[in-house]
Scaffold this motif. Sequence first.
Motif, PDB file in Angstrom:
ATOM      1  N   GLU A 177     -20.277 -58.334 -83.481  1.00 39.25           N
ATOM      2  CA  GLU A 177     -19.597 -59.258 -82.574  1.00 39.25           C
ATOM      3  C   GLU A 177     -18.131 -58.882 -82.399  1.00 39.25           C
ATOM      4  N   ARG A 178     -17.518 -59.476 -81.376  1.00 40.08           N
ATOM      5  CA  ARG A 178     -16.101 -59.221 -81.105  1.00 40.08           C
ATOM      6  C   ARG A 178     -15.288 -60.429 -81.548  1.00 40.08           C
ATOM      7  N   TRP A 179     -14.119 -60.155 -82.112  1.00 36.17           N
ATOM      8  CA  TRP A 179     -13.187 -61.230 -82.458  1.00 36.17           C
ATOM      9  C   TRP A 179     -11.814 -60.879 -81.903  1.00 36.17           C
ATOM     10  N   ARG A 180     -11.012 -61.900 -81.699  1.00 31.45           N
ATOM     11  CA  ARG A 180      -9.642 -61.685 -81.212  1.00 31.45           C
ATOM     12  C   ARG A 180      -8.694 -62.479 -82.105  1.00 31.45           C
ATOM     13  N   HIS A 181      -7.620 -61.836 -82.509  1.00 36.69           N
ATOM     14  CA  HIS A 181      -6.626 -62.518 -83.341  1.00 36.69           C
ATOM     15  C   HIS A 181      -5.724 -63.340 -82.416  1.00 36.69           C
ATOM     16  N   SER A 182      -6.291 -64.423 -81.870  1.00 32.68           N
ATOM     17  CA  SER A 182      -5.657 -65.123 -80.748  1.00 32.68           C
ATOM     18  C   SER A 182      -4.365 -65.841 -81.130  1.00 32.68           C
ATOM     19  N   ALA A 183      -4.222 -66.241 -82.400  1.00 37.80           N
ATOM     20  CA  ALA A 183      -2.972 -66.891 -82.817  1.00 37.80           C
ATOM     21  C   ALA A 183      -2.127 -65.914 -83.637  1.00 37.80           C
ATOM     22  N   GLY A 184      -2.360 -64.622 -83.434  1.00 40.43           N
ATOM     23  CA  GLY A 184      -1.594 -63.610 -84.154  1.00 40.43           C
ATOM     24  C   GLY A 184      -1.204 -62.505 -83.192  1.00 40.43           C
ATOM     25  N   CYS A 185      -1.732 -61.315 -83.388  1.00 39.38           N
ATOM     26  CA  CYS A 185      -1.361 -60.182 -82.538  1.00 39.38           C
ATOM     27  C   CYS A 185      -2.091 -60.177 -81.205  1.00 39.38           C
ATOM     28  N   ARG A 186      -3.077 -61.057 -81.071  1.00 38.16           N
ATOM     29  CA  ARG A 186      -3.847 -61.232 -79.831  1.00 38.16           C
ATOM     30  C   ARG A 186      -4.652 -59.988 -79.446  1.00 38.16           C
TER      31      ARG A 186
END
Lengths: 432, 122
Positions: free
Chosen positions: B55-64
């Motif tokens: 799966e894909r994840w995004r560090h949305s509240a970090g480096c994005r």
Amino acid sequence: MAQNQPDRGQRGLPGGTPRYSAFALAKKAMNYHQDWQRAWRDPAPKAEYDAVIIGGGGHGLATAYYLAAVHGMTNIAVIEKGWIGGGNTGRNTTIIRSNYLWDESAAIYEHSMKLWEGMSQDLNFNVMFSQRGVLTIAHSEHELREMSRRVHAIRLNGIDSEILGPAEIKKFVPTINIDQSIRYPVMGGFLQRRGGTARHDAVAWGYARAADDLGVDIIQKCEVTGLRRQGRKIVGVETSQGFIKTKKVGCVVAGHSSVVAAMAGIRLPIASRPLQALVSEPIKPILDTVIMSNAVHMYISQSDKGEMVLGAGVDKYNSYAQRGSFPVPEHMLAAAVELFPVLSRLRMLRHWGGIVDTCPDASPIISKTDIEGLYFDCGWGTGGFKATPGSGHVFADLIANDRPNKIAAPYTLDRFRTGLLIDEHGAAGVAH
Amino acid sequence: MLIITCPFCGPRDEAEFACGGEAHIARPLAENKISDAHFADYLFMRDNPKGLFLERWRHSAGCRRWFNVARDTVSHEIIEIYPMGSLPKKASPKAAYKASWRRDTAAEKAAVRSPNKAGGSK
């Protein structure tokens, strides 16, 4: 949308003799309640059935009951890998309503509501269906405006729905906080008075007992390990209790739909996600309705035992683990405490997760497949409980007649090819 | 509760991340005339395994930034974290990639191949 009353499968008086009474309770108490009769048999699987329903949750048991009661198919079995009602049927927050925007949704959920209204009589089992109302709160001008649009559409479909202002809400729910200075103030809401709750376990037990009375075999601790095919036709089910021959298989397995579909080489657009819920310690009655909020994402009611029952949205990742992450209940509780400050010092009693089968358009799949005799009823996502009788009723009709009826037809799996989606994601306005 | 090791920021609480669902779904080229059913494989049909899932994840509240994760959907154990546009290196995620029904779809065959010719989507 003038709907006729659904065929509830009543053929004469409600099935069976009364088995529970105050007298029986007192009598059995003399023997420490050790000799209560079984509510349904515990049969070994036969070699062959006319149809096999995979999944002994509410939807699967309802399907079996209506197959037997309405369509006269009594040589059928429900196979369940765990125990009856041990999955999502016993894990949901028991909210029932039919105030959906789209015509297709209104049709199936209202069909379901009509069946709820007669269910205790039909099954001769008290499912404690309580039409205590479901009130959905709006927290902004825009949400309120969108809500009134939805209310009018719902009313055009003949479903009861009304807008309440903050003062009316306060009168209806005295414990709610309507202070306009909070982060998400109560600006209004819409109420379905016919909505409410039911006892989820009783729904499973009632359908199981009524189906069993009609001759349906309910086989627990029997896991499906494969689907046997001959060309494009189903010929049976491989299970942990051996091979069962059948020409019709209905899959009603919620979170495990993709797993069973993969056994037949069928692809589904479903993602299995954890949905969490919790109850507080029991307290005296403070809330006699159901409150939902989409903006802060929380729904709450009080059980007959006095526990506050709370739920929220799904976790963000796929899982089969029947548990989720802490930020979800934390968020839900923050919203609950802001709306109901009286809850702030309550302790949590139990907390659990169930695996729900979410669809891209937040609408279910009730469909034939390209394999003859294989049917799916899945994708109910976070809102399947309210649909239990309606889903079972139309799915039984699909299995018996090998064609979907008018209510089930829009829910074909083929809609993901044609693009005729029933996009309830935005339209439902609430977690459902 | 997951602790996810962002390849750029290190181990962080799950609350900082957004999950992007199934990884390695390649978009069919517009000029390819694949059928609606095949396009539905790309657009709607999803791998939903009980067990190892890519799966894909995004560090949305970090480096994005986006990255891929190989995670078990029963134990929630994270087996491997690897960059976008690449394939997993460990044996079990590699096998999961190869075993996915998606590898045989017309939609995937009609998709742009990444420069490393490994078949991974960007």
